[in-house]
Write a protein that holds these residues in place. Structure first.
Motif, PDB file in Angstrom:
ATOM      1  N   LEU A  98      10.229 -52.403 -72.353  1.00 44.22           N
ATOM      2  CA  LEU A  98       9.980 -53.169 -73.576  1.00 44.22           C
ATOM      3  C   LEU A  98       9.917 -52.302 -74.826  1.00 44.22           C
ATOM      4  N   TYR A  99       9.328 -51.108 -74.698  1.00 39.36           N
ATOM      5  CA  TYR A  99       9.088 -50.252 -75.856  1.00 39.36           C
ATOM      6  C   TYR A  99       9.530 -48.820 -75.554  1.00 39.36           C
ATOM      7  N   PRO A 100      10.831 -48.583 -75.473  1.00 47.13           N
ATOM      8  CA  PRO A 100      11.305 -47.234 -75.101  1.00 47.13           C
ATOM      9  C   PRO A 100      10.885 -46.149 -76.086  1.00 47.13           C
ATOM     10  N   ASP A 101      10.868 -46.447 -77.386  1.00 51.60           N
ATOM     11  CA  ASP A 101      10.465 -45.433 -78.372  1.00 51.60           C
ATOM     12  C   ASP A 101       9.004 -45.037 -78.188  1.00 51.60           C
ATOM     13  N   CYS A 102       8.164 -46.016 -77.917  1.00 49.98           N
ATOM     14  CA  CYS A 102       6.747 -45.729 -77.667  1.00 49.98           C
ATOM     15  C   CYS A 102       6.590 -44.873 -76.412  1.00 49.98           C
ATOM     16  N   THR A 103       7.382 -45.146 -75.392  1.00 52.86           N
ATOM     17  CA  THR A 103       7.322 -44.370 -74.151  1.00 52.86           C
ATOM     18  C   THR A 103       7.718 -42.921 -74.399  1.00 52.86           C
ATOM     19  N   LEU A 104       8.784 -42.709 -75.161  1.00 55.97           N
ATOM     20  CA  LEU A 104       9.204 -41.337 -75.490  1.00 55.97           C
ATOM     21  C   LEU A 104       8.118 -40.615 -76.265  1.00 55.97           C
ATOM     22  N   GLU A 105       7.483 -41.316 -77.183  1.00 53.07           N
ATOM     23  CA  GLU A 105       6.439 -40.708 -78.004  1.00 53.07           C
ATOM     24  C   GLU A 105       5.268 -40.246 -77.142  1.00 53.07           C
ATOM     25  N   TYR A 106       4.827 -41.096 -76.229  1.00 50.85           N
ATOM     26  CA  TYR A 106       3.666 -40.736 -75.411  1.00 50.85           C
ATOM     27  C   TYR A 106       4.016 -39.709 -74.337  1.00 50.85           C
ATOM     28  N   LEU A 107       5.250 -39.672 -73.900  1.00 51.12           N
ATOM     29  CA  LEU A 107       5.665 -38.584 -73.010  1.00 51.12           C
ATOM     30  C   LEU A 107       5.530 -37.239 -73.720  1.00 51.12           C
ATOM     31  N   ALA A 108       5.871 -37.223 -75.014  1.00 59.52           N
ATOM     32  CA  ALA A 108       5.723 -35.981 -75.785  1.00 59.52           C
ATOM     33  C   ALA A 108       4.253 -35.611 -75.933  1.00 59.52           C
TER      34      ALA A 108
END
Length: 515
Positions: free
Chosen positions: A262-272
């Protein structure tokens, strides 16, 4: 800041060194770190001049350290605490020799020599109480060590560490580091790769301190202590949890899968934030993958998706919420008014050795409130044909007009669909259709599979699992609905026959090739 005394060649005959007059100035202004005498004529200290000037620009002291207070500035200390917690692989609040060595290799691409390690530990022991505990470095000792580096003019060491973990000169994490560009096309979806999933699951293991297979609120807060906040609100209505509402290992994996979808950008951010790309992986794009578009999959008659989205439609009162809740083995769930949509996700066994994530999203509807903003999502989804892998259309088997309403919904769909009759534990009534046919006959004429039957009673868990498995099958094989006749057992048998035939052909080829 640096002070430079130029034209040193004109002062050779002076008995007193000009540096002596500069020392009071340096004492008065602690931000002046170095004073250099130079002469362009005699080429004295020219290289040193440029070295310190370059160092002042590339590795400034001001953002890191307060000379007046003699300690790290808050932003620097907070950044180093995040680095410490990421490198604390066993989550015991200490850095062991092994963890320090891994930290050294991660930041400086070289192992830490044992003699250097002992020297550092002895220094911390001497000047920092509780900096070394049980021969391990504490967070306090880690911060003290970097304070010493800066005080001794080795602040490039601290900058190397901070920049490795994504910090800019302003000690903020850059947008490029947090959100690298991820190209997706309409109809495609984002999934976690095996590498991304393994990393996130390793964090679950790390923070599950009592090893009970659950994340308590404190353990979950500890996991996200390196992030600005926890990215999830009330997740108990979306994934598997314990009776206390704590996150299970299966629910944790499903929640990250749902977040990526649903929120790929949010997922990338929190992986960082969680330190994924501070290792040798590069950036966090290796943690996700973009699927082909649904249109391309229809053309190739092959779906490679591991995460399947099914929108659940149906007339009011047909049991959409109960149907979705049973995916995570729950009964009635109170949904917060602020919740944008009721959505659940769980892993479903697809074949003998294959599992896929199934997402069920409730789409609420009311014909009399079509113009209400609250129902705009429903009509938007209908106009787009569902925008999903499978449209599940429920009807109430105890209400005679329910299937006709389901037919009216399905008529607007341009995606694979399946009818499911709910409340089948009660006495069913005859469905009144304009075409005067049964639900089974209508489905056959429409080129759809026969309607499935579902009961949300807790004692029907095995039958519920079969319904969800069937939904996964249809969502994974959307091209099958191009046929005008449907026989699910025959399709399953045919799939098995194709697989066996392929294996037999392979053995026959090897046999004749060997002869």
């Amino acid at each position: 800041r640096y002070s430079c005394g130029k034209q040193d060649d004109l002062l050779m005959e002076m008995e007193e060194s000009p540096l002596e007059s500069v020392l009071p100035l340096m004492n008065e202004y602690p931000e002046i770190e170095t004073c250099v005498e130079c002469s362009a004529r005699r080429l004295k200290n020219i290289s040193e001049l440029f070295y310190y000037a370059q160092k002042a620009v590339l590795h400034p002291t001001a953002p890191l350290y307060s000379p007046d207070l003699g300690k790290l500035k808050p932003a620097c200390a907070e950044g180093l605490r995040r680095v410490f917690r990421i490198c604390d692989m066993d989550n015991d609040g200490m850095l062991s020799d092994h963890e320090l060595n891994e930290f050294q290799k991660r930041c400086f691409n070289a192992p830490l020599q044992q003699s250097n390690l002992m020297e550092v530990k002895n220094l911390i022991k001497k000047y920092c109480d509780n900096g070394i505990v049980d021969n391990k470095m504490s967070e306090m000792g880690f911060l003290f060590l970097h304070t010493i580096f800066i005080q001794k003019g080795r602040h490039e060491t601290t900058w190397t560490v901070l920049r490795k973990f994504g910090y800019t000169d302003q000690l903020e994490m850059s947008d490029d580091y947090l959100r690298p560009y991820l190209h997706t096309e309409p109809g495609a979806s984002v999934e976690l790769t095996e590498e991304g999933s393994d990393y996130l699951m390793s964090l679950f293991t790390k923070c599950d301190q009592d090893k009970d297979g659950l994340l308590s609120p404190n353990e979950l807060a500890n996991l996200f202590s390196v992030c600005p906040n926890i990215p999830w609100g009330d997740f108990s209505s979306s994934v598997m949890t314990s009776e206390m509402g704590w996150l299970t290992e299966e629910g944790y994996e499903a929640l990250w899968t749902l977040n990526a979808h649903l929120y790929p950008d949010c997922t990338l951010e929190y992986l960082a934030y969680l330190g994924y790309n501070s290792d040798a992986r590069g950036n966090q794009l290796s943690a996700v993958q973009v699927t082909p578009t649904r249109q391309d999959e229809y053309k190739k008659q092959l779906s490679s998706r591991n995460v399947l989205l099914c929108n659940v439609f149906g007339p009011e009162g047909c049991g959409k919420s109960c149907f979705i809740n049973r995916l995570i083995k729950k009964g009635e769930i109170e949904i917060s008014p602020e919740t944008e949509r009721h959505i659940c996700i769980n892993k479903i066994k697809h074949q003998v050795q294959e599992e896929k994530f199934l997402i069920l999203q409730e789409v609420r509807c009311d014909e009399d409130r079509r113009d209400d903003k609250e129902y705009s999502l429903y009509w938007d989804l209908l106009e787009k044909g569902g925008d999903c892998d499978l449209a599940i259309i429920l009807y109430d088997t105890t209400r005679p007009d329910s299937f006709q309403k389901a037919v009216d919904i399905q008529a607007r769909m341009f995606v694979p669909s399946v009818f499911i009759g709910t409340k089948c534990d009660r006495s069913a009534v005859k469905q009144e259709l304009v075409s005067n046919c049964t639900p089974e006959q209508y489905a056959q004429m429409a080129g759809l599979p026969p309607p499935l039957h579902f009961s949300a009673m807790p004692d029907r868990e095995a039958a519920q699992a079969k319904v969800f498995q069937t939904c996964v099958f249809f969502a994974s094989h959307p091209f099958l609905q191009q046929s005008q006749s449907f026989n699910l057992p025959l399709i399953l048998k045919a799939s098995a026959l194709v697989a066996v035939s392929g294996i037999a052909a392979l053995f026959a080829f090897r046999y004749f090739k060997g002869r």
